[in-house]
Design a protein around this motif. Structure first.
Motif, PDB file in Angstrom:
ATOM      1  N   THR A   8       0.848  -1.204   0.000  1.00 16.96           N
ATOM      2  CA  THR A   8       0.000   0.000   0.000  1.00 16.96           C
ATOM      3  C   THR A   8       0.880   1.250   0.000  1.00 16.96           C
ATOM      4  N   THR A  10       0.398   4.237  -1.265  1.00 13.53           N
ATOM      5  CA  THR A  10      -0.271   5.527  -1.436  1.00 13.53           C
ATOM      6  C   THR A  10      -0.227   6.360  -0.156  1.00 13.53           C
ATOM      7  N   LYS A 106      -5.518   6.058 -14.633  1.00 16.72           N
ATOM      8  CA  LYS A 106      -4.616   4.904 -14.646  1.00 16.72           C
ATOM      9  C   LYS A 106      -4.442   4.372 -16.061  1.00 16.72           C
ATOM     10  N   SER A 148      -6.357   1.342  -4.628  1.00 11.58           N
ATOM     11  CA  SER A 148      -6.361  -0.026  -5.155  1.00 11.58           C
ATOM     12  C   SER A 148      -5.403  -0.177  -6.331  1.00 11.58           C
ATOM     13  N   ASN A 149      -5.253  -1.432  -6.759  1.00 12.41           N
ATOM     14  CA  ASN A 149      -4.426  -1.722  -7.935  1.00 12.41           C
ATOM     15  C   ASN A 149      -5.276  -1.932  -9.181  1.00 12.41           C
ATOM     16  N   ASN A 165      -5.449  -4.988 -13.543  1.00 14.27           N
ATOM     17  CA  ASN A 165      -4.798  -4.826 -12.249  1.00 14.27           C
ATOM     18  C   ASN A 165      -3.305  -4.648 -12.442  1.00 14.27           C
ATOM     19  N   SER A 166      -2.749  -3.691 -11.726  1.00 14.21           N
ATOM     20  CA  SER A 166      -1.320  -3.404 -11.791  1.00 14.21           C
ATOM     21  C   SER A 166      -0.912  -2.777 -10.470  1.00 14.21           C
ATOM     22  N   GLU A 167       0.316  -3.015 -10.034  1.00 13.04           N
ATOM     23  CA  GLU A 167       0.758  -2.434  -8.768  1.00 13.04           C
ATOM     24  C   GLU A 167       1.189  -0.979  -8.897  1.00 13.04           C
ATOM     25  N   SER A 168       0.915  -0.355 -10.029  1.00 17.33           N
ATOM     26  CA  SER A 168       1.164   1.082 -10.195  1.00 17.33           C
ATOM     27  C   SER A 168      -0.011   1.850  -9.581  1.00 17.33           C
ATOM     28  N   ARG A 169       0.041   2.065  -8.284  1.00 19.46           N
ATOM     29  CA  ARG A 169      -1.060   2.712  -7.570  1.00 19.46           C
ATOM     30  C   ARG A 169      -0.817   4.218  -7.456  1.00 19.46           C
ATOM     31  N   ASN A 253      -8.042  -1.699  -0.840  1.00 20.31           N
ATOM     32  CA  ASN A 253      -6.586  -1.586  -0.936  1.00 20.31           C
ATOM     33  C   ASN A 253      -5.894  -2.904  -0.610  1.00 20.31           C
TER      34      ASN A 253
END
Length: 391
Positions: A8, A10, A106, A148-149, A165-169, A253
């Protein structure tokens, strides 16, 4: 409990006047040019955009704007944003709005940072390797996209709605509950349902040994239900809006899903519904949930009974699990009615034909090539049955 990773990154700035920190935060990141991405006239009419622009000006940040994001955000707007960002050499995207604006941001970020067609990521053909940095000024508690992702986009042609879905938050999320005070009641209630469903999709899992995750989920569910009912009576209650806004972020999240695989059937079913009929996502979820719950109930009645007793406050004395479970499902539907949300597709304002039921199930099953659901696996025929039950 399954092995898991919890990420997390962010930074959250929560409370009154949070939006005034946007310029400082972007300057701290040493970004040079910002795309301010937003929805309709409400961001302008409320004065929020002016406050955001003032903060950017005071920080010496150069920016351009692209508005016009709609609920169930469109791929055409994403393409427009990608082209502008590349032309203007934008290195940061600021989403001013709710989940639709953040999801669109995004997608734009993926499109700028990766070669090829961004829609490939939403069709599952490729996985984005990077994304332009994104920050958000949240105006609607619902999707949880600010932490979220996930990102969900609708393709204009055919109304195909798909997620990536991607971990680029988001780098940061500025959350001022006062920004939600002007929302119509329908949007507020629809957002509350979305928050509940993000939690329930993880809560109804086939996995075991999740005492802590279950407890967090149950507390979050009770909090949203309590404060959603408060907002029906007192839409201007700051404390209730604050509880709902923070719940929206925590619901999506990853926190409530640690140690388990979720279900996500209702979301998959609803994506086809809102893709075809352009309905509000939360309202669409409410229209389907009771039918899904009754359809899968026998898979694990005790799980539904636990939800009924711990969340919906149903007494279990002298009753078997299935009886308690059904009372819990009915209590949730009664709650939907209290906050003026539909409990059937007809109440959503859609009259489904038998042909449309088959089309929805065909699309949801990816042309009969996949099943959905982690609590109970659902094939194309199951999907048709649930849509029919929900009519």
């Amino acid at each position: 409990m399954l092995n898991f990773e919890y990420f997390t990154p962010t930074k959250v700035v929560f409370g009154r006047d949070a939006e005034f920190q946007v310029g400082k935060l972007i300057k701290e990141g040493n970004y040079q040019k910002v795309l301010v991405h937003f929805g309709g006239i409400s961001a302008k009419k409320s004065g929020l955009l002016d406050r955001v622009y003032k903060s950017l000006d005071e920080a010496g940040i150069t920016y351009i704007s692209v508005g016009g994001v709609v609920p169930n955000p469109r791929l055409s707007k994403v393409y427009e944003g990608i082209e502008i960002c590349k032309k203007e050499e934008v290195d940061f995207i600021l989403a001013v709005g709710g989940g639709s604006v953040i999801d669109s941001s995004k997608a734009i970020g993926y499109g700028v940072a990766n070669s090829g067609d961004v829609w490939d990521f939403y069709e599952g053909k490729r996985v984005p390797k990077s994304c332009l940095p994104i920050g958000s000024v949240l105006t609607l508690a619902a999707a949880g996209s600010e932490m979220s992702n996930a990102s969900v986009i609708t393709k204009d042609e055919g109304g195909v709605k798909r997620g990536c879905n991607s971990e680029s938050r988001c780098v940061f999320a500025l959350m001022n509950p006062e920004l939600t005070l002007t929302l119509p009641q329908y949007q507020t209630s629809s957002g509350c349902v979305d928050i509940l469903m993000h939690t329930l999709e993880r809560y109804f899992s086939a996995d075991k040994g999740m005492e802590l995750s279950d407890g967090i989920s149950e507390a979050l569910l009770r909090t949203v239900i309590k404060n959603a009912e408060i907002l029906i009576k007192d839409p201007n209650c700051y404390d209730a809006r604050a509880e709902i806004m923070w719940s929206g972020s925590l619901s999506h999240n990853g926190l409530t899903g640690c140690g388990a695989l979720g279900d996500w059937s209702c979301h998959e079913l609803e994506h086809e519904l809102s893709g075809m009929f352009d309905v509000a996502h939360g309202a669409g979820l409410a229209s389907l949930w009771g039918s899904w719950a009754r359809y899968v109930l026998d898979t694990n009645p005790s799980r539904f009974a636990m939800f009924a007793t711990n969340v919906m406050k149903i007494s279990s004395e002298g009753k078997d699990d299935k009886t308690v479970a059904i009372e819990g499902i009915e209590a949730m539907e009664d709650f939907f009615r209290i906050i003026e949300m539909p409990t059937s597709i007809k109440e959503l304002g859609v009259e489904l034909s038998d042909f449309q039921v088959k089309e929805l199930a065909y699309n949801c099953s990816f042309q009969d090539t996949r099943t959905i659901g982690g609590f109970k696996s659902l094939n194309r025929n199951d999907m048709e049955n649930i849509y029919t039950m929900a009519k």
